[in-house]
Structures are given as structure tokens and as C-alpha cells.
Design an enzyme around this catalytic site. Structure first.
Site, PDB file in Angstrom:
ATOM      1  N   LYS A 137       0.690  -1.305  -0.035  1.00 31.79           N
ATOM      2  CA  LYS A 137      -0.013   0.035   0.113  1.00 31.79           C
ATOM      3  C   LYS A 137       0.859   1.099  -0.088  1.00 31.79           C
ATOM      4  O   LYS A 137       0.463   2.188   0.595  1.00 31.79           O
ATOM      5  CB  LYS A 137      -0.938  -0.082   1.259  1.00 31.79           C
ATOM      6  CG  LYS A 137      -1.896  -1.021   1.180  1.00 31.79           C
ATOM      7  CD  LYS A 137      -2.888  -0.820   2.446  1.00 31.79           C
ATOM      8  CE  LYS A 137      -3.809  -2.228   2.905  1.00 31.79           C
ATOM      9  NZ  LYS A 137      -4.685  -2.053   3.980  1.00 31.79           N
ATOM     10  N   LYS A 173     -14.110  -1.767   3.910  1.00 31.99           N
ATOM     11  CA  LYS A 173     -13.237  -2.323   2.930  1.00 31.99           C
ATOM     12  C   LYS A 173     -11.795  -1.367   3.402  1.00 31.99           C
ATOM     13  O   LYS A 173     -11.958  -0.628   4.242  1.00 31.99           O
ATOM     14  CB  LYS A 173     -13.207  -1.850   1.595  1.00 31.99           C
ATOM     15  CG  LYS A 173     -14.505  -2.396   1.110  1.00 31.99           C
ATOM     16  CD  LYS A 173     -14.251  -4.055   0.870  1.00 31.99           C
ATOM     17  CE  LYS A 173     -15.125  -4.716   0.095  1.00 31.99           C
ATOM     18  NZ  LYS A 173     -16.362  -5.153   0.991  1.00 31.99           N
ATOM     19  N   ASP A 174     -10.461  -1.725   2.941  1.00 33.82           N
ATOM     20  CA  ASP A 174      -9.346  -1.120   3.480  1.00 33.82           C
ATOM     21  C   ASP A 174      -9.514   0.680   2.854  1.00 33.82           C
ATOM     22  O   ASP A 174     -10.140   0.784   1.967  1.00 33.82           O
ATOM     23  CB  ASP A 174      -8.169  -1.532   2.833  1.00 33.82           C
ATOM     24  CG  ASP A 174      -7.979  -3.071   3.257  1.00 33.82           C
ATOM     25  OD1 ASP A 174      -8.815  -4.079   2.716  1.00 33.82           O
ATOM     26  OD2 ASP A 174      -7.153  -3.275   4.429  1.00 33.82           O
ATOM     27  N   LYS A 175      -8.968   1.341   3.721  1.00 36.94           N
ATOM     28  CA  LYS A 175      -8.770   2.878   3.284  1.00 36.94           C
ATOM     29  C   LYS A 175      -7.743   2.984   2.358  1.00 36.94           C
ATOM     30  O   LYS A 175      -8.249   3.474   0.954  1.00 36.94           O
ATOM     31  CB  LYS A 175      -8.470   3.561   4.524  1.00 36.94           C
ATOM     32  CG  LYS A 175      -8.266   5.175   4.183  1.00 36.94           C
ATOM     33  CD  LYS A 175      -7.892   5.947   5.532  1.00 36.94           C
ATOM     34  CE  LYS A 175      -7.720   7.290   5.102  1.00 36.94           C
ATOM     35  NZ  LYS A 175      -6.727   7.578   4.105  1.00 36.94           N
ATOM     36  N   GLN A 194      -5.512  -4.134  10.167  1.00 35.60           N
ATOM     37  CA  GLN A 194      -6.500  -3.070  10.114  1.00 35.60           C
ATOM     38  C   GLN A 194      -7.752  -3.098  11.196  1.00 35.60           C
ATOM     39  O   GLN A 194      -8.254  -2.018  11.567  1.00 35.60           O
ATOM     40  CB  GLN A 194      -7.213  -2.921   8.941  1.00 35.60           C
ATOM     41  CG  GLN A 194      -7.812  -4.000   8.185  1.00 35.60           C
ATOM     42  CD  GLN A 194      -6.833  -4.879   7.353  1.00 35.60           C
ATOM     43  OE1 GLN A 194      -5.786  -5.424   7.970  1.00 35.60           O
ATOM     44  NE2 GLN A 194      -7.196  -5.252   6.081  1.00 35.60           N
TER      45      GLN A 194
END
Length: 434
Positions: A30, A89-91, A176
Site C-alpha cells: 500500500k 473495506k481498506d482505506k 486493520q
């Protein structure tokens, strides 16, 4: 067949080991949002032109879920309760998912937000609710690995091979769930179930951690030292909007710690206690692996989850494994129709028996909590009856290609399973690298 983890931050989240013993490839995940692309494998509500709800695909880049819902609700001029989604969901990612809107179709079509795209909108009588998905597909890029090209591909294969033989990977809740930079979400939850609401609030809004940005860290430090909420409201960065919500409530209603937590979105309130349950689950899973117990086969005393019509674990059905039915359960598991589970401890949880039961009870007793603690009368959104979760997460369609010291990987997972928990087996990096 496991490798002990020495990163203290992983222990803080209950992830005490890796399943695979081969050296990791290192690298960073990421670095850019487009390095982590997630597309929901959805269950589409039936199209009905007379339906009240609008269903649409929403693709967002670098949006935290609660903030995205808040901005959409503000743009549409409606309560956030009229917006539905299946999973968080992931940021730092590019994500595509189904969402539902209790507004006219034209309003959704006209929606304009930075780095948010709306497509394939239609009407339905059924909204999207939490859990209304099958899984997620991922395309990720790990950058700056410790080896290159063919050597990198070989290193990945050495890790992939035992995971394929296992039929999956340990189904840890990912970083997360707890916070990558500030792993405090589960600690807040622990204080909530213990009735220590002031400690819960101060853990969330104060409690400076060195990895955080300096401005935020210093604002938290000042609040920790002074408990001056009026000053904190002036000093806290605008981006810490949820912390500012809590602080603003305490400025207006000093000492109302329950009310300050209740001022947060409902799903964020639930996340605190869910994260604490996740921490306990991760510890239970770590101990099972450490004890040499299988993840892909039952032992007497286990509780297994049968598969539902979609082939996913049915978390509402719990089947105890006994000496009388273990042969049948083994066959069902070998066919992918049953899954060994661990407890997500809550007010109505039943525990396993045998060796697995000993592990579950040991973790719960060490935490010093009882089932009734998860009935949080002051904060009903934070209460939890508990559930069970499969110990082994399946992956499908794994593919990878090295390019220099970067590697691109693609795969799909069942709902509720974390890509970062699969990737940590390959990377074996420090927590901050995920």
C-alpha cells in the site's frame, strides 16, 4: 511447521506466529492506493423497478468507510442509516463494492465526490446489509522486496506450497481490525466490556503513540496530561474527526463518557468490542497452531461450522465433534463442507470441549472477562452475543509475477477473511509495512 513472530506489535494483536517457516520476502504494501485493489464478489439484490432502494457499484480510492458513508449521506442530504453496504473495506486502496441508497435513482446518478465513481445503478426492493457478499478479489503489489525476479518468485512459491497443502492460511483478523498505526481499538473494547468507560474514551482520544503524525501525537499527549477537552477541541487536527466528535460531546456534557462513545457511528461503536473479540480469537488461533493441532481437520471436542448454500461457513450452526461423528466430520471437511472454528466470545457463547476447549477457556480466563460483560447496558450498540469463526481461510486463484524487487499478486478470499493475513505469511515484515 511455524515460525515465531518477534514483532511486539503483532503480539499486541494476538498474532503470535506464522504458519510457514520459509523466510519472508519483506517489502511494503500500500505505498500507493493502486497497489491494493479490492473488488467485492457480490450477491446482487433482484432488480425491481418499483423498488424503494437504489443498488449501485461504488468504486472509491483512499476512502475510509465511515467517512465515505458520511460524505455520501451529506451529499445526498439524508441520514447515514439510509445507506447500506456489505463489508468494510481498506482505506488506502482502490475498492469496488455494492451499496444501497434509500433515495431516488436520479439523486444517486447525480452524486459527485472526489475519487468516487458510481456505476450500474438499478432499483430493488431489498437493500444491502452487512454480510451481503460472498467474498473479495484482490490485486496487490508488494514493493521493495528483499530479493528480485526469479529469486523472488521462488521465495513466494516456497511459502505458497505449504499453504496450498494446508488448503488455506490461519484466519487471523488483520492489522486493520485493530489499527495499523494505533493498535488500540481492541483495548478500547476491553475497557467498554469491563465498564471502564472513562478509560475507554481516554485510550481512544488521548494515549499518544510514537508512530502517529507529530501534530496528532502532541494533541493526544496534551489531553492525556491535562484532561482539558476544550483545549483538545482547539488542538486536535480536523482529520481526527471521530475523536473530535467524542471530545466535543465531553465539552458540552462533562463526564458523560457513555454518551461520548454513543455519539460515534453505530458500526464504529460495535467495532471496539468486535476488535476485542478478534484479539482473543487471534490468541486462541495462535495457541492452537503452537500446540500442533490441525486447522484443516477436526479433533474430538472441536466445534465445526457446516457450509451454507454458497459453500461458505454457516456461523449460525455449530456442530460439536464427538468420537461418534468424527469420521463423518472429517469427510465433510475434506470435501470443503465443514470448517473447524474458534470462539468469538460474547454473552451467549458456547465453548469447545477437549483440548480446544482448554485453549479457549485459558485465553478468556487470562483476559478476566465473563459472558455477561458483553451485555453493555450503557451502550447497547457495543453489546455482543458472540459467535464462532473458521480457523482456516481459503484462498483461490493465486497468481503472482515478479518484476525486479516488486511482486504483483492476485487471489480471492471468502468474506470476512483478510488479505493482509495471507500477505503477512509471504512478507513476514514489520506491522507498519502492511
Amino acid at each position: 511447521m511455524y515460525f515465531l513472530k518477534r514483532d511486539a506489535r503483532e503480539f499486541e494483536r494476538g498474532m503470535e506466529l506464522f504458519y510457514t517457516s520459509a523466510p519472508g520476502i519483506g517489502g511494503r504494501l500500500k505505498r500507493r492506493p493502486e497497489d491494493f485493489v479490492v473488488e467485492e464478489i457480490s450477491e446482487f439484490p433482484q432488480r425491481d423497478e418499483s423498488g424503494r432502494f437504489v443498488i449501485a457499484k461504488v468504486t472509491s480510492t483512499n476512502w475510509e468507510m465511515n467517512r465515505l458513508v458520511r460524505m455520501i449521506s451529506k451529499s445526498l442530504g439524508v441520514s447515514r442509516n439510509r445507506i447500506g453496504f456489505a463489508g468494510t473495506k481498506d482505506k488506502r486502496a482502490v475498492t469496488t463494492q455494492l451499496m444501497s441508497f434509500d433515495v431516488p435513482l436520479e439523486s444517486v446518478a447525480a452524486l459527485r465526490l472526489h475519487q468516487v465513481g458510481i456505476s450500474d445503478a438499478y432499483r430493488s426492493k431489498k437493500p444491502i446489509t452487512i454480510g451481503d457478499l460472498i467474498g473479495n478479489s484482490f490485486k496487490v503489489r508488494v514493493r521493495g522486496c528483499m530479493c528480485r525476479d526469479e529469486e523472488l518468485s521462488d521465495a513466494v512459491e516456497r511459502i505458497a506450497s505449504p499453504l496450498k497443502g494446508l488448503g488455506g492460511f490461519p484466519n487471523f483478523f488483520g492489522v486493520q481490525r485493530f489499527g495499523a498505526m494505533r493498535p488500540v481499538t481492541h483495548i478500547v473494547g476491553k475497557h467498554i466490556v469491563r465498564g471502564e468507560l472513562e478509560k475507554a474514551v481516554m485510550t481512544y482520544v488521548a494515549n499518544p503513540i510514537e508512530l502517529e503524525h507529530e501534530e496528532a501525537r502532541e494533541a493526544r499527549r496534551a489531553l492525556q496530561e491535562t484532561s482539558d477537552f476544550e483545549r483538545a477541541l482547539r488542538e486536535f487536527p480536523k482529520k481526527l474527526s471521530f475523536e473530535r466528535t467524542v471530545i466535543a460531546h465531553l465539552v458540552n456534557r462533562p463526564g458523560d463518557y457513555a454518551g461520548s462513545i454513543a455519539s460515534l457511528p453505530g458500526n464504529l461503536q460495535m467495532m471496539f468490542v468486535h476488535a476485542y473479540q478478534s484479539f482473543q480469537f487471534n490468541r486462541i488461533l495462535s495457541l492452537r497452531i503452537r500446540e500442533g493441532m490441525p486447522l484443516n481437520a477436526p479433533v474430538v471436542g472441536d466445534i465445526v461450522l457446516p457450509s451454507d448454500r454458497r459453500g461458505l461457513p454457516d456461523h449460525d450452526k455449530h456442530v460439536p465433534v464427538t468420537s461418534d461423528n468424527i469420521d463423518l466430520v472429517e469427510r465433510q471437511m475434506a470435501a470443503g463442507k465443514a470448517f473447524v472454528s474458534g470462539v468469538l466470545f460474547g454473552s451467549e457463547s458456547g465453548l469447545a470441549e477437549g483440548q480446544m476447549g482448554e485453549i479457549e477457556r485459558a485465553v478468556i480466563e487470562e483476559e478476566g472477562v465473563k459472558g455477561e460483560d458483553f451485555i453493555v447496558s450503557a451502550l447497547p450498540q457495543c453489546g455482543s452475543k458472540g459467535s464462532r469463526r473458521e480457523l482456516l481461510a481459503r484462498f483461490r486463484d493465486l497468481a503472482y509475477a515478479a518484476e525486479g524487487d516488486d511482486i504483483s499478486m492476485s487471489f480471492s478470499l471468502d468474506k470476512g477473511c483478510y488479505a493482509t493475513s495471507l500477505l503477512r505469511e509471504f512478507m513476514k515484515s514489520d506491522t507498519i509495512d502492511y
